[in-house]
Design an enzyme around this catalytic site. Structure first.
Site, PDB file in Angstrom:
ATOM      1  N   LYS A  58       0.860  -1.189   0.000  1.00 55.47           N
ATOM      2  CA  LYS A  58       0.000   0.000   0.000  1.00 55.47           C
ATOM      3  C   LYS A  58       0.885   1.225   0.000  1.00 55.47           C
ATOM      4  O   LYS A  58       2.037   1.172   0.461  1.00 55.47           O
ATOM      5  CB  LYS A  58      -0.891   0.011   1.253  1.00 55.47           C
TER       6      LYS A  58
HETATM    7  P1  NAD Z   1     -13.175   7.530  -2.393  1.00 55.12           P
HETATM    8  O1  NAD Z   1     -12.168   8.580  -2.106  1.00 55.12           O
HETATM    9  O2  NAD Z   1     -13.678   7.367  -3.787  1.00 55.12           O
HETATM   10  O3  NAD Z   1     -14.470   7.747  -1.446  1.00 55.12           O
HETATM   11  C1  NAD Z   1     -14.400   7.822  -0.061  1.00 55.12           C
HETATM   12  C2  NAD Z   1     -15.763   8.298   0.449  1.00 55.12           C
HETATM   13  O4  NAD Z   1     -15.782   8.229   1.877  1.00 55.12           O
HETATM   14  C3  NAD Z   1     -16.081   9.748   0.093  1.00 55.12           C
HETATM   15  O5  NAD Z   1     -17.469   9.844  -0.191  1.00 55.12           O
HETATM   16  C4  NAD Z   1     -15.759  10.506   1.374  1.00 55.12           C
HETATM   17  O6  NAD Z   1     -16.478  11.723   1.515  1.00 55.12           O
HETATM   18  C5  NAD Z   1     -16.220   9.475   2.401  1.00 55.12           C
HETATM   19  N1  NAD Z   1     -15.627   9.675   3.717  1.00 55.12           N
HETATM   20  C6  NAD Z   1     -14.358   9.980   4.045  1.00 55.12           C
HETATM   21  N2  NAD Z   1     -14.227  10.089   5.374  1.00 55.12           N
HETATM   22  C7  NAD Z   1     -15.440   9.836   5.896  1.00 55.12           C
HETATM   23  C8  NAD Z   1     -15.958   9.783   7.205  1.00 55.12           C
HETATM   24  N3  NAD Z   1     -15.163  10.040   8.269  1.00 55.12           N
HETATM   25  N4  NAD Z   1     -17.267   9.466   7.391  1.00 55.12           N
HETATM   26  C9  NAD Z   1     -18.056   9.217   6.316  1.00 55.12           C
HETATM   27  N5  NAD Z   1     -17.629   9.251   5.055  1.00 55.12           N
HETATM   28  C10 NAD Z   1     -16.338   9.554   4.850  1.00 55.12           C
HETATM   29  O7  NAD Z   1     -12.547   6.153  -1.838  1.00 55.12           O
HETATM   30  P2  NAD Z   1     -12.896   4.672  -2.282  1.00 55.12           P
HETATM   31  O8  NAD Z   1     -11.933   4.268  -3.332  1.00 55.12           O
HETATM   32  O9  NAD Z   1     -14.353   4.529  -2.517  1.00 55.12           O
HETATM   33  O10 NAD Z   1     -12.488   3.870  -0.948  1.00 55.12           O
HETATM   34  C11 NAD Z   1     -13.364   3.724   0.168  1.00 55.12           C
HETATM   35  C12 NAD Z   1     -12.907   2.558   1.015  1.00 55.12           C
HETATM   36  O11 NAD Z   1     -12.885   1.371   0.215  1.00 55.12           O
HETATM   37  C13 NAD Z   1     -11.494   2.682   1.594  1.00 55.12           C
HETATM   38  O12 NAD Z   1     -11.444   2.013   2.832  1.00 55.12           O
HETATM   39  C14 NAD Z   1     -10.648   1.926   0.575  1.00 55.12           C
HETATM   40  O13 NAD Z   1      -9.420   1.469   1.121  1.00 55.12           O
HETATM   41  C15 NAD Z   1     -11.598   0.787   0.272  1.00 55.12           C
HETATM   42  N6  NAD Z   1     -11.325   0.090  -0.975  1.00 55.12           N
HETATM   43  C16 NAD Z   1     -11.273   0.744  -2.167  1.00 55.12           C
HETATM   44  C17 NAD Z   1     -11.047   0.041  -3.337  1.00 55.12           C
HETATM   45  C18 NAD Z   1     -11.066   0.685  -4.693  1.00 55.12           C
HETATM   46  O14 NAD Z   1     -11.021  -0.036  -5.686  1.00 55.12           O
HETATM   47  N7  NAD Z   1     -11.183   1.998  -4.805  1.00 55.12           N
HETATM   48  C19 NAD Z   1     -10.829  -1.347  -3.287  1.00 55.12           C
HETATM   49  C20 NAD Z   1     -10.902  -2.006  -2.054  1.00 55.12           C
HETATM   50  C21 NAD Z   1     -11.158  -1.276  -0.912  1.00 55.12           C
END
Ligand code: NAD
Length: 419
Positions: free
Chosen positions: A109
């Protein structure tokens, strides 16, 4: 589970999850000690010229947890509060995730401490290109392959791919995944994590006898993962009654239109003030009565302090690390079915793997082929983990960990300890 661990940082939580699972495994002590630690950690402090011509110094990390089963793989996060221990935890979770779904990768990561919301596109491009240069000691299509995570996207991956390629003097699409289609990205990648979450949620609903057509869903975090999970769950017949982002949440017990909510969020910068809904805080949202709760924001959202208020029947972990070990115990006691992150959100890295394979072969698949292969893998691995959970009488998280750690253990034993 005691308070000390509950208040601990994400890496201590990841280690405690590992310890829980190893109690069911016969690991050699040396291998146990090795897998509890990360393998390589690079910290970089680097300058970026800002729009006003001042120079800011940013700190970034790339951490590789384990590469016994193949090159390491894991996203890049941009966040003002990100820490080295958070990146260590996320790298370790990537190792287990890749092993859970049977991908030939280890875990890594990366992150940069920054607030992209306050930076211009040019500043973000400069930051990304310099960070890529700094970590090019470690990354490469056969070494370590980044992807998008919180606050990074296909455009950021395009800048990373271009920067790496400029250094090499050729075009190397396979150095990152989650790229735009035009430069070697895969169809289906943007939706893959949310799609995998929904595939596993539907499997859990079968087990719990919940009809998707009569089900309700709540989503915390409306970014890449949360928004896609919301509209695909809606497409499966469920009513999405609430969704949130960092600003707060919106609630309508009759259900809301997740695609229209996404349009609203993209136009206004947040889900809040979506017409026909009432405001709920993120804390209230996690306690709403629903069939499926999808935490899709950040770590440590369901903790010992609020797990007894969760009223969902299924928790599908779109985010990494949203549930602490103490909360796991409370949810298990209350018979709430948790689909652990290393299984539930593995759709993203699975289609990243498809993207990497397509880039290496220069031969591209249709979206249907990708979505079908993704579904097959998610359904198969869900069934395997569920079967193991029943057999060992453990929860789904411990079962997934047992499965994953065993894969990495076997690879390590077969390879031997060098020299
Ligand atoms: P992103 O940046 O697209 O979206 C994150 C969202 O969470 C946003 O809407 C933001 O406003 C919201 N957010 C942030 N802090 C917050 C809080 N304290 N309370 C409520 N909402 C909050 O990110 P993403 O890519 O969708 O990732 C989200 C999660 O999924 C993370 O834990 C990431 O590690 C995990 N993840 C992502 C992927 C991927 O392919 N993008 C794959 C596996 C896991």
């Amino acid at each position: 589970m005691n308070d000390a661990i509950e208040k601990a940082n994400p890496f201590e939580i990841a280690q405690s999850q590992f310890d829980r699972a190893t109690a069911y495994l016969d690991l050699k002590d040396g291998i146990r000690k090795m897998l509890r630690q990360t393998h390589r950690e690079l910290i970089v402090n680097f300058p970026v010229e800002m729009d006003d011509l001042s120079v800011e110094i940013f700190t970034g990390y790339r951490v590789q947890h384990n590469n016994a089963r193949g090159p390491t793989k894991g996203g890049i996060r941009y966040h003002p509060d990100v820490t080295l221990d958070e990146v260590r935890a996320l790298a370790m979770w990537m190792t287990w995730k890749c092993a859970t779904v049977g991908l030939p990768y280890g875990g890594a990561k990366g992150a940069v401490v920054c607030n992209p919301q306050t930076m211009s596109t040019r500043e973000l491009e400069n930051l990304t290109r310099r960070f890529t240069t700094e970590i090019s000691l470690l990354i490469g299509p056969e070494d370590d392959i980044p992807a998008p995570d919180v606050n990074t996207n296909a455009q950021v991956m395009a800048w990373m791919m271009d920067t790496y390629s400029m250094h090499r003097g050729n075009t190397t699409p396979a150095v990152v995944t989650g790229k735009p289609i035009e430069i070697g990205g895969s169809l289906g990648r943007e939706e893959a994590t949310g799609r995998g979450c929904v595939v596993t949620a539907l499997e859990a609903m079968k087990i719990r006898g919940i009809n998707p057509e009569e089900a309700t869903g709540v989503v915390q975090g409306y970014g890449n993962v949360g928004s896609v999970a919301a509209y695909l769950l809606h497409d499966a017949g469920a009513r999405i009654i609430a969704a949130s982002d960092i600003e707060g949440g919106v609630y309508n017990p009759q259900g809301l239109d997740p695609r229209d909510l996404l349009r609203h969020a993209q136009e206004t910068g947040s889900v809040i003030d979506y017409p026909g809904t009432e405001f709920v805080s993120n804390a209230e949202l996690l306690a709403l009565k629903c069939d499926v709760l999808i935490p899709a924001a950040l770590e440590n959202q369901i903790t010992g302090d609020n797990a007894d208020r969760v009223q969902a029947r299924i928790v599908a972990e779109g985010a990494n690390g949203p549930t602490t070990p103490e909360a796991d115990d409370i949810l298990a006691e209350r018979d709430i079915f948790v689909i652990p992150d290393i299984l539930c959100n593995a759709g993203g890295v699975t289609v990243s793997y498809f993207e990497w394979v397509q880039d290496l072969q220069q031969f591209f698949w249709s979206e249907k082929q990708i979505n079908d292969r993704l579904s097959d893998i998610m359904i198969d691995r869900f069934a395997t983990v569920h079967h193991l959970a029943r057999e060992k009488k453990v929860d789904m998280r411990i079962a997934a960990y047992i499965l994953a750690i065993e894969q990495v253990n076997r690879a390590t034993l077969i390879r031997g300890i060098y020299p």
